[in-house]
Design a protein around this motif. Structure first.
Motif, short mmCIF file in Angstrom:
data_model
loop_
_atom_site.label_atom_id
_atom_site.label_comp_id
_atom_site.label_asym_id
_atom_site.label_seq_id
_atom_site.Cartn_x
_atom_site.Cartn_y
_atom_site.Cartn_z
N GLY A 21 15.28 3.45 2.45
CA GLY A 21 15.06 1.78 2.61
C GLY A 21 14.20 1.33 3.41
O GLY A 21 13.30 0.44 3.40
N ALA A 22 14.07 2.22 4.72
CA ALA A 22 13.19 1.80 5.75
C ALA A 22 11.68 1.95 5.39
O ALA A 22 10.91 1.06 5.82
CB ALA A 22 13.35 2.55 7.19
N GLU A 23 11.67 2.96 4.66
CA GLU A 23 10.34 3.32 3.91
C GLU A 23 9.65 2.14 2.93
O GLU A 23 8.63 1.92 3.16
CB GLU A 23 10.19 4.90 3.44
N TYR A 24 10.59 1.82 2.34
CA TYR A 24 10.32 0.56 1.17
C TYR A 24 9.92 -0.58 2.05
O TYR A 24 8.99 -1.29 1.73
CB TYR A 24 11.44 0.42 0.27
N LEU A 25 10.74 -1.00 3.02
CA LEU A 25 10.36 -2.04 3.90
C LEU A 25 9.13 -2.06 4.66
O LEU A 25 8.28 -2.81 4.57
CB LEU A 25 11.65 -2.48 4.83
N ALA A 26 9.04 -0.77 5.01
CA ALA A 26 7.71 -0.63 5.83
C ALA A 26 6.53 -0.96 4.77
O ALA A 26 5.66 -1.34 5.46
CB ALA A 26 7.71 0.70 6.35
N SER A 27 6.52 -0.38 3.65
CA SER A 27 5.32 -0.61 2.67
C SER A 27 5.23 -2.11 2.47
O SER A 27 3.91 -2.53 2.48
CB SER A 27 5.82 0.05 1.43
N GLY A 28 6.12 -2.89 2.53
CA GLY A 28 5.99 -4.31 2.55
C GLY A 28 5.41 -4.98 3.73
O GLY A 28 4.86 -5.86 3.68
N LEU A 29 5.85 -4.43 4.70
CA LEU A 29 5.54 -4.92 6.30
C LEU A 29 4.03 -4.92 6.35
O LEU A 29 3.17 -5.66 7.15
CB LEU A 29 6.22 -4.43 7.19
#
Length: 101
Positions: A21-29
């Protein structure tokens, strides 16, 4: 997050998003230009997820507050320290209760 230009805060406290989930958020960030506050308290994020978030912090220029309280980020703290050398907008970083060792 990549396309959203109005959302300024996300609180995902205790959602067990983990490294994936952190990886998905990072992609958006990496491309988001509006989010200022991200609370990821108690989400089972480890070093891998922290590494990805740290990489995104190097590119993000709007996030001012990041809360990683109560995550087992371990050596991920080293990635965070490195990202702060390139990020000048983050003003609050909460690492209370993280498991480093």
């Amino acid at each position: 997050l990549k396309m959203n230009g109005t959302l300024t805060a996300i609180d995902l406290t205790t959602n067990e998003i983990g490294d994936e989930g952190a990886e998905y958020l990072a992609s958006g960030l990496e491309k988001n230009g509006a989010l200022t506050t991200l609370d990821l308290t108690d989400n089972e994020i480890g070093a891998e997820g922290t590494e990805r978030l740290s990489s995104a912090l190097k590119k993000n220029r709007t996030l001012t507050t990041l809360n990683l309280d109560s995550n087992g980020i371990g050596k991920g703290v080293e990635y965070l320290a490195s990202s702060l050398e390139e990020n000048w907008t983050l003003t609050t970083l909460n690492l209370n209760g993280i498991e480093i060792g």
